[in-house]
Write a protein that holds these residues in place. Structure first.
Motif, PDB file in Angstrom:
ATOM      1  N   GLU A  20       0.816  -1.213   0.000  1.00  0.00           N
ATOM      2  CA  GLU A  20       0.000   0.000   0.000  1.00  0.00           C
ATOM      3  C   GLU A  20       0.853   1.269   0.000  1.00  0.00           C
ATOM      4  O   GLU A  20       0.401   2.325  -0.445  1.00  0.00           O
ATOM      5  CB  GLU A  20      -0.914   0.014   1.233  1.00  0.00           C
ATOM      6  N   GLN A  21       2.072   1.173   0.537  1.00  0.00           N
ATOM      7  CA  GLN A  21       2.955   2.344   0.607  1.00  0.00           C
ATOM      8  C   GLN A  21       4.388   1.943   0.274  1.00  0.00           C
ATOM      9  O   GLN A  21       5.262   1.965   1.126  1.00  0.00           O
ATOM     10  CB  GLN A  21       2.878   2.989   1.994  1.00  0.00           C
ATOM     11  N   PRO A  22       4.634   1.577  -0.981  1.00  0.00           N
ATOM     12  CA  PRO A  22       5.960   1.090  -1.365  1.00  0.00           C
ATOM     13  C   PRO A  22       6.946   2.230  -1.631  1.00  0.00           C
ATOM     14  O   PRO A  22       6.567   3.359  -1.918  1.00  0.00           O
ATOM     15  CB  PRO A  22       5.670   0.323  -2.655  1.00  0.00           C
ATOM     16  N   GLY A  23       8.209   1.898  -1.519  1.00  0.00           N
ATOM     17  CA  GLY A  23       9.241   2.837  -1.934  1.00  0.00           C
ATOM     18  C   GLY A  23       9.736   3.736  -0.830  1.00  0.00           C
ATOM     19  O   GLY A  23       9.156   3.817   0.265  1.00  0.00           O
ATOM     20  N   LEU A  24      10.846   4.420  -1.126  1.00  0.00           N
ATOM     21  CA  LEU A  24      11.518   5.264  -0.141  1.00  0.00           C
ATOM     22  C   LEU A  24      11.634   6.709  -0.610  1.00  0.00           C
ATOM     23  O   LEU A  24      12.550   7.425  -0.211  1.00  0.00           O
ATOM     24  CB  LEU A  24      12.914   4.697   0.170  1.00  0.00           C
ATOM     25  N   THR A  25      10.695   7.152  -1.432  1.00  0.00           N
ATOM     26  CA  THR A  25      10.692   8.573  -1.789  1.00  0.00           C
ATOM     27  C   THR A  25      10.379   9.383  -0.542  1.00  0.00           C
ATOM     28  O   THR A  25       9.726   8.884   0.389  1.00  0.00           O
ATOM     29  CB  THR A  25       9.626   8.872  -2.858  1.00  0.00           C
ATOM     30  N   PRO A  26      10.829  10.626  -0.472  1.00  0.00           N
ATOM     31  CA  PRO A  26      10.512  11.443   0.704  1.00  0.00           C
ATOM     32  C   PRO A  26       9.020  11.512   0.980  1.00  0.00           C
ATOM     33  O   PRO A  26       8.591  11.454   2.142  1.00  0.00           O
ATOM     34  CB  PRO A  26      11.090  12.819   0.340  1.00  0.00           C
ATOM     35  N   GLU A  27       8.219  11.621  -0.090  1.00  0.00           N
ATOM     36  CA  GLU A  27       6.773  11.735   0.089  1.00  0.00           C
ATOM     37  C   GLU A  27       6.204  10.473   0.731  1.00  0.00           C
ATOM     38  O   GLU A  27       5.404  10.546   1.670  1.00  0.00           O
ATOM     39  CB  GLU A  27       6.097  11.987  -1.265  1.00  0.00           C
ATOM     40  N   ASN A  28       6.619   9.309   0.232  1.00  0.00           N
ATOM     41  CA  ASN A  28       6.080   8.061   0.777  1.00  0.00           C
ATOM     42  C   ASN A  28       6.556   7.828   2.207  1.00  0.00           C
ATOM     43  O   ASN A  28       5.785   7.409   3.065  1.00  0.00           O
ATOM     44  CB  ASN A  28       6.462   6.863  -0.087  1.00  0.00           C
ATOM     45  N   VAL A  29       7.831   8.072   2.458  1.00  0.00           N
ATOM     46  CA  VAL A  29       8.360   7.861   3.808  1.00  0.00           C
ATOM     47  C   VAL A  29       7.651   8.768   4.810  1.00  0.00           C
ATOM     48  O   VAL A  29       7.269   8.335   5.903  1.00  0.00           O
ATOM     49  CB  VAL A  29       9.883   8.091   3.834  1.00  0.00           C
ATOM     50  N   ASN A  30       7.436  10.014   4.442  1.00  0.00           N
ATOM     51  CA  ASN A  30       6.759  10.939   5.351  1.00  0.00           C
ATOM     52  C   ASN A  30       5.315  10.520   5.608  1.00  0.00           C
ATOM     53  O   ASN A  30       4.825  10.575   6.744  1.00  0.00           O
ATOM     54  CB  ASN A  30       6.808  12.359   4.788  1.00  0.00           C
ATOM     55  N   GLU A  31       4.622  10.090   4.562  1.00  0.00           N
ATOM     56  CA  GLU A  31       3.252   9.613   4.749  1.00  0.00           C
ATOM     57  C   GLU A  31       3.222   8.331   5.572  1.00  0.00           C
ATOM     58  O   GLU A  31       2.367   8.152   6.446  1.00  0.00           O
ATOM     59  CB  GLU A  31       2.602   9.369   3.382  1.00  0.00           C
ATOM     60  N   ALA A  32       4.165   7.434   5.295  1.00  0.00           N
ATOM     61  CA  ALA A  32       4.186   6.143   5.979  1.00  0.00           C
ATOM     62  C   ALA A  32       4.499   6.296   7.461  1.00  0.00           C
ATOM     63  O   ALA A  32       3.896   5.618   8.299  1.00  0.00           O
ATOM     64  CB  ALA A  32       5.205   5.220   5.315  1.00  0.00           C
ATOM     65  N   VAL A  33       5.439   7.162   7.798  1.00  0.00           N
ATOM     66  CA  VAL A  33       5.777   7.310   9.209  1.00  0.00           C
ATOM     67  C   VAL A  33       4.611   7.912   9.980  1.00  0.00           C
ATOM     68  O   VAL A  33       4.325   7.509  11.122  1.00  0.00           O
ATOM     69  CB  VAL A  33       7.072   8.132   9.403  1.00  0.00           C
ATOM     70  N   GLU A  34       3.896   8.834   9.381  1.00  0.00           N
ATOM     71  CA  GLU A  34       2.726   9.409  10.050  1.00  0.00           C
ATOM     72  C   GLU A  34       1.645   8.344  10.258  1.00  0.00           C
ATOM     73  O   GLU A  34       1.001   8.290  11.311  1.00  0.00           O
ATOM     74  CB  GLU A  34       2.169  10.574   9.239  1.00  0.00           C
ATOM     75  N   ALA A  35       1.464   7.488   9.246  1.00  0.00           N
ATOM     76  CA  ALA A  35       0.467   6.426   9.372  1.00  0.00           C
ATOM     77  C   ALA A  35       0.872   5.421  10.444  1.00  0.00           C
ATOM     78  O   ALA A  35       0.029   4.952  11.226  1.00  0.00           O
ATOM     79  CB  ALA A  35       0.281   5.725   8.029  1.00  0.00           C
ATOM     80  N   SER A  36       2.157   5.094  10.506  1.00  0.00           N
ATOM     81  CA  SER A  36       2.626   4.175  11.546  1.00  0.00           C
ATOM     82  C   SER A  36       2.448   4.780  12.928  1.00  0.00           C
ATOM     83  O   SER A  36       1.998   4.099  13.867  1.00  0.00           O
ATOM     84  CB  SER A  36       4.102   3.822  11.312  1.00  0.00           C
ATOM     85  N   LEU A  37       2.803   6.033  13.083  1.00  0.00           N
ATOM     86  CA  LEU A  37       2.640   6.696  14.386  1.00  0.00           C
ATOM     87  C   LEU A  37       1.176   6.677  14.823  1.00  0.00           C
ATOM     88  O   LEU A  37       0.871   6.454  16.007  1.00  0.00           O
ATOM     89  CB  LEU A  37       3.152   8.130  14.312  1.00  0.00           C
ATOM     90  N   ALA A  38       0.271   6.882  13.882  1.00  0.00           N
ATOM     91  CA  ALA A  38      -1.157   6.872  14.220  1.00  0.00           C
ATOM     92  C   ALA A  38      -1.608   5.480  14.649  1.00  0.00           C
ATOM     93  O   ALA A  38      -2.320   5.326  15.662  1.00  0.00           O
ATOM     94  CB  ALA A  38      -1.980   7.352  13.024  1.00  0.00           C
ATOM     95  N   ARG A  39      -1.202   4.448  13.888  1.00  0.00           N
ATOM     96  CA  ARG A  39      -1.595   3.086  14.265  1.00  0.00           C
ATOM     97  C   ARG A  39      -0.986   2.689  15.598  1.00  0.00           C
ATOM     98  O   ARG A  39      -1.624   2.006  16.414  1.00  0.00           O
ATOM     99  CB  ARG A  39      -1.162   2.097  13.169  1.00  0.00           C
ATOM    100  N   LEU A  40       0.253   3.090  15.832  1.00  0.00           N
ATOM    101  CA  LEU A  40       0.959   2.733  17.059  1.00  0.00           C
ATOM    102  C   LEU A  40       0.545   3.592  18.255  1.00  0.00           C
ATOM    103  O   LEU A  40       0.972   3.318  19.382  1.00  0.00           O
ATOM    104  CB  LEU A  40       2.471   2.853  16.842  1.00  0.00           C
ATOM    105  N   GLN A  41      -0.220   4.625  18.005  1.00  0.00           N
ATOM    106  CA  GLN A  41      -0.704   5.519  19.059  1.00  0.00           C
ATOM    107  C   GLN A  41       0.465   6.065  19.893  1.00  0.00           C
ATOM    108  O   GLN A  41       0.458   6.043  21.125  1.00  0.00           O
ATOM    109  CB  GLN A  41      -1.734   4.810  19.946  1.00  0.00           C
ATOM    110  N   THR A  42       1.462   6.554  19.169  1.00  0.00           N
ATOM    111  CA  THR A  42       2.642   7.122  19.812  1.00  0.00           C
ATOM    112  C   THR A  42       3.113   8.310  18.989  1.00  0.00           C
ATOM    113  O   THR A  42       2.667   8.512  17.857  1.00  0.00           O
ATOM    114  CB  THR A  42       3.765   6.068  19.922  1.00  0.00           C
TER     115      THR A  42
END
Length: 314
Positions: free
Chosen positions: A90-112
């Motif tokens: 759903e969120q492949p690759g290491l472009t700045p845009e994807n990494v920034n979106e992915a880390v925000e999504a992980s933080l939300a799921r992890l509730q941290t």
């Protein structure tokens, strides 16, 4: 290979979160995490992609269950949390845009609001080492990530990333996560492999598949034992006589030492100076053998015998 203080040295085990939401229900996951922390463990390893491979799952399940656990227990500060980006379809690759979106999504799921160790899970060759170093350094500077890790990038690409970070005054990766076990040695021990890289750059090493998808638990001692396993796909490569010979030797040594085969297999990794192996437990009862690895007294003769038994996997 150096210990970068990313693990409790009294419990040198990284608890794998791949089972959370797959073979472990949420209740089982909570029980496993409680038992792990009660035993002195701290390092928990997951990824945004876990467990997209499971029927009915789409990814993000492991992180979401961990987030529910932190919310229920109020103990986020007791866990050294590692997760990853670029392995989820759903969120492949290491472009700045994807990494920034992915880390925000992980933080939300992890509730941290922070991740202790954030891995580039797979490479993205569209990104230069300099860009990768800048992208992940920004996460550290923003306080979202505390340490950077690399997994499944070639040693050459990892070395180039590290060099770019050093030259640019950016955050240097602190850890790598290679495939390493008695049943898969060449990536780390081979010439110009991950072992040399870790030694040269003082990296922590957290091997995945430390028990070779369960092969090294001693459960599989005949070709028939592989049939019907919930990890049959992962284990298919080991349904052969070479793997069974290795398991036989491991079981023999474990009986001599009065420890479980899994404990001895992980102790062998610790004898090879890894920082901590990653291993998962479906239920709390499976944790004892994992945690006991640090109590196994492997003498040089035992290591040599295991080295010999696993020579075909070097």
């Amino acid at each position: 290979m150096a210990d970068k203080q990313l693990i409790n040295p009294d419990v040198p085990l990284a608890l794998g979160g791949n089972t959370f939401g797959w073979t472990s229900s949420e209740d089982d996951t909570f029980a496993v995490l409680d038992a792990f922390l009660d035993a002195g463990g701290a390092h928990v390893d997951t990824a945004d992609s876990y467990s997209q491979w499971a029927p009915g799952n789409s990814g993000g399940e492991s992180e979401a269950i961990l987030g529910n656990y932190f919310a229920a227990r109020g103990n986020r500060d007791k866990v050294f949390l590692a997760t990853k980006v670029a392995g989820w379809e759903e969120q492949p690759g290491l472009t700045p845009e994807n990494v920034n979106e992915a880390v925000e999504a992980s933080l939300a799921r992890l509730q941290t609001d922070y991740i202790d160790l954030y891995y580039a899970h797979y490479d993205d060759e569209s990104q230069s080492p300099q860009q990768l170093a800048r992208t992940f350094d920004a996460l550290v500077k923003d306080g979202k990530v505390r340490h950077i890790g690399l997994s499944n990038l070639s040693p050459e690409r990892q070395a180039a990333w590290i060099a770019a970070a050093q030259e640019g005054g950016l955050t240097v990766p602190a850890a790598i996560q290679p495939n390493y076990s008695l049943a898969h040695r060449s990536d780390v021990e081979g010439t110009d492999g991950y072992g040399e890289l870790a030694e040269q750059h003082n990296l922590a090493v957290f091997p995945y598949y430390s028990l070779a998808a369960g092969l090294l638990t001693g459960k599989y001692q005949s070709l028939e034992d592989f049939e019907g396993s919930d990890r049959a796909g992962q284990l298919a490569q080991f349904a052969n006589e070479d793997a069974l010979d290795l398991v036989g030797a491991l079981v023999g040594i474990s009986e001599e030492l009065d420890h479980e085969p899994a404990s001895v297999a992980l102790a062998w990794l610790l004898a090879k100076d890894v920082t901590a192996p990653i291993a998962s437990a479906r239920v709390p009862e499976q944790l004892d053998a994992l945690i006991a690895a640090s109590d196994v007294r492997l003498y040089p003769e035992h290591v040599a015998r295991l080295d010999e038994a696993s020579q075909k996997f070097l």
